[in-house]
Enzyme design. Structure first.
Site: not given
Length: 445
Positions: A116, A200, A293
């Site tokens: 991430k 975050e 995906r």
């Protein structure tokens, strides 16, 4: 077109991939664990191979057993579905090294987006908005506290290698951060083999909006609209709809352009999803992660755009052009997906068991992607998803009304299931209005 395809997955997504493969005349090979031997995807495949016991590490994540099954059956390509090995870059590389076709993005793109922090930094460099957060892992508690102080509380504490809503916690102040940091780090090490933690900014009222992208064989990246995914429990999705009721035409243009830039930044090929957080008050959105995906919720995009994303995946993997004109994508109507899970409808705790009754709803605009039939056993070894109930209508109001009828007509007896929750949600004023956020399930409970 690919002539034979091994589906390295189980349940509804394996069954769904097999359905498209057979429609295209592609021989479909299933792999399964001992616990799944009687499930529909095994029965419906042209050939099936048992790759190990119930434990996923010994079956669906057993790389050598899956590759041995591909060799034994003469499969030309491997589709990983979602979960399990679908975002494992080493598996993708190994598949291609064995001379097989990998139905998914390149291993380099999977690697780039799998962390991430790395993904955030790449997206920021590409001009995709990112939320305030750390640009490198918070290696210890002191670093996490310093980062959170600079960002401002509340903050989200995330496993950098996590995904699917796992490995996340909210810290409202330093005391909470000191508690949650160690928990998230330990979870990340146990689940992902990587204890890196990202700090975050946390937005108390936010919507979860994502964009479906498709990297074509000729190098172009196209966006097939957005999906609203804000109905969640434990940061995991329960309902998805397209288009998002929160997104105006102007905001949609910004969303789609940012998603295309994200895909282009990593040379993306095949299907993927750019997930974002939307602040409804300011109309600002921020990159959250890229899922390299096919998503669980891909059917809502299929119904709105009239495409078969699995077919498009196979065409990209085979070097073929798409079935649609990338310059003339036209969405029509509205679609909603409800994830029917084997779980308590109040606390959302798993409830496996033998299915005594299974009657799927039918009717105009109704689609059911299911992994089970009556007589099957829902075991505790895997995800609790039983089926995806997807409905489409000319507009959102018609889709909601059709969803109400379909939920009432879906009969499941045996394992606990969350159909009663969806009946409640579809009559909830906040949801029906379209003005909801990721806190809606908590407010209902």
């Amino acid at each position: 077109m690919i002539e034979s395809l091994l589906v390295a997955n189980r349940g509804e997504i394996a069954r769904r991939i097999i359905r498209t493969a057979k429609r295209l005349g592609v021989r479909a090979v299933a792999v399964h664990s001992e616990a799944d031997a009687d499930l529909p995807f095994v029965v419906e495949a042209d050939e099936a191979v048992c790759v190990g016991p119930a434990n996923p590490a010994q079956s669906y994540r057993n790389v050598e057993a899956i590759l041995a099954a591909a060799e034994a059956t003469g499969a030309q390509a491997i589709h990983p579905g979602y979960g399990f090995l679908s975002e494992n870059a080493d598996f993708a590389r190994t598949v291609q090294a064995r001379g097989l076709v990998w139905v998914g993005p390149g291993a380099d793109a999977i690697t780039a987006m799998g962390d991430k922090i790395n993904a955030r930094n790449l997206m920021a460099a590409a001009g995709v908005p990112v939320a305030p957060g750390t640009t490198e892992p918070a290696t210890d508690l002191d670093a996490a506290v310093a980062a959170a102080t600079g960002i401002g509380y509340p903050v989200m504490v995330k496993a950098a290698a996590g995904g699917g809503g796992m490995g996340m916690a909210v810290a409202a102040d330093e005391a909470a951060l000191r508690t949650e940091y160690d928990k998230v780090r330990a979870f990340a090490e146990r689940m992902f083999g990587d204890g890196s933690v990202l700090i975050e900014r946390y937005f108390p009222r936010v919507r979860h909006v994502e964009v479906q992208i498709l990297g074509l064989a000729d190098g172009r990246v196209v966006a097939l609209g957005e999906r609203e995914c804000s109905v969640q429990r434990r940061n995991q999705k329960l309902v998805e709809e397209s288009p998002s009721p929160a997104v105006s035409p102007e905001l949609r243009a910004r969303f789609l352009a940012a998603a295309v830039r994200a895909g282009e930044a990593v040379g993306y090929r095949n299907a993927g999803t750019v997930e974002c957080l939307l602040d409804p008050a300011t109309q600002e959105f921020f990159f959250l992660e890229m899922n390299t995906r096919l998503q669980v919720e891909h059917p809502v995009t299929e119904l709105v755009y009239g495409v078969d994303l699995v077919e498009e995946q196979l065409r990209v993997a085979a070097g073929l052009p798409p079935t649609f004109d990338p310059d003339a994508l036209t969405p029509r109507g509205h679609a909603i997906e409800l994830r029917i899970n084997a779980e308590d409808p109040k606390r959302f705790l798993p409830g496996p068991g033998v299915i005594g009754t299974w009657v799927e709803p039918t009717g105009e605009g109704v689609r059911v992607d299911s992994g089970y039939v009556a007589g099957n056993t829902v075991t505790p070894f895997y995800d609790s998803l039983l089926a995806k109930l997807v409905v489409a209508g000319a507009d959102r109001a018609e889709a909601i009304e059709r969803a109400r009828t379909a939920v009432a007509g879906f009969a499941v007896a045996g394992p606990k299931n969350n159909l009663p929750f969806f009946a409640e949600l579809l009559d909830n004023e906040e949801f029906v209005s379209g003005d909801y956020d990721t806190g809606i399930v908590g407010r209902m409970r």
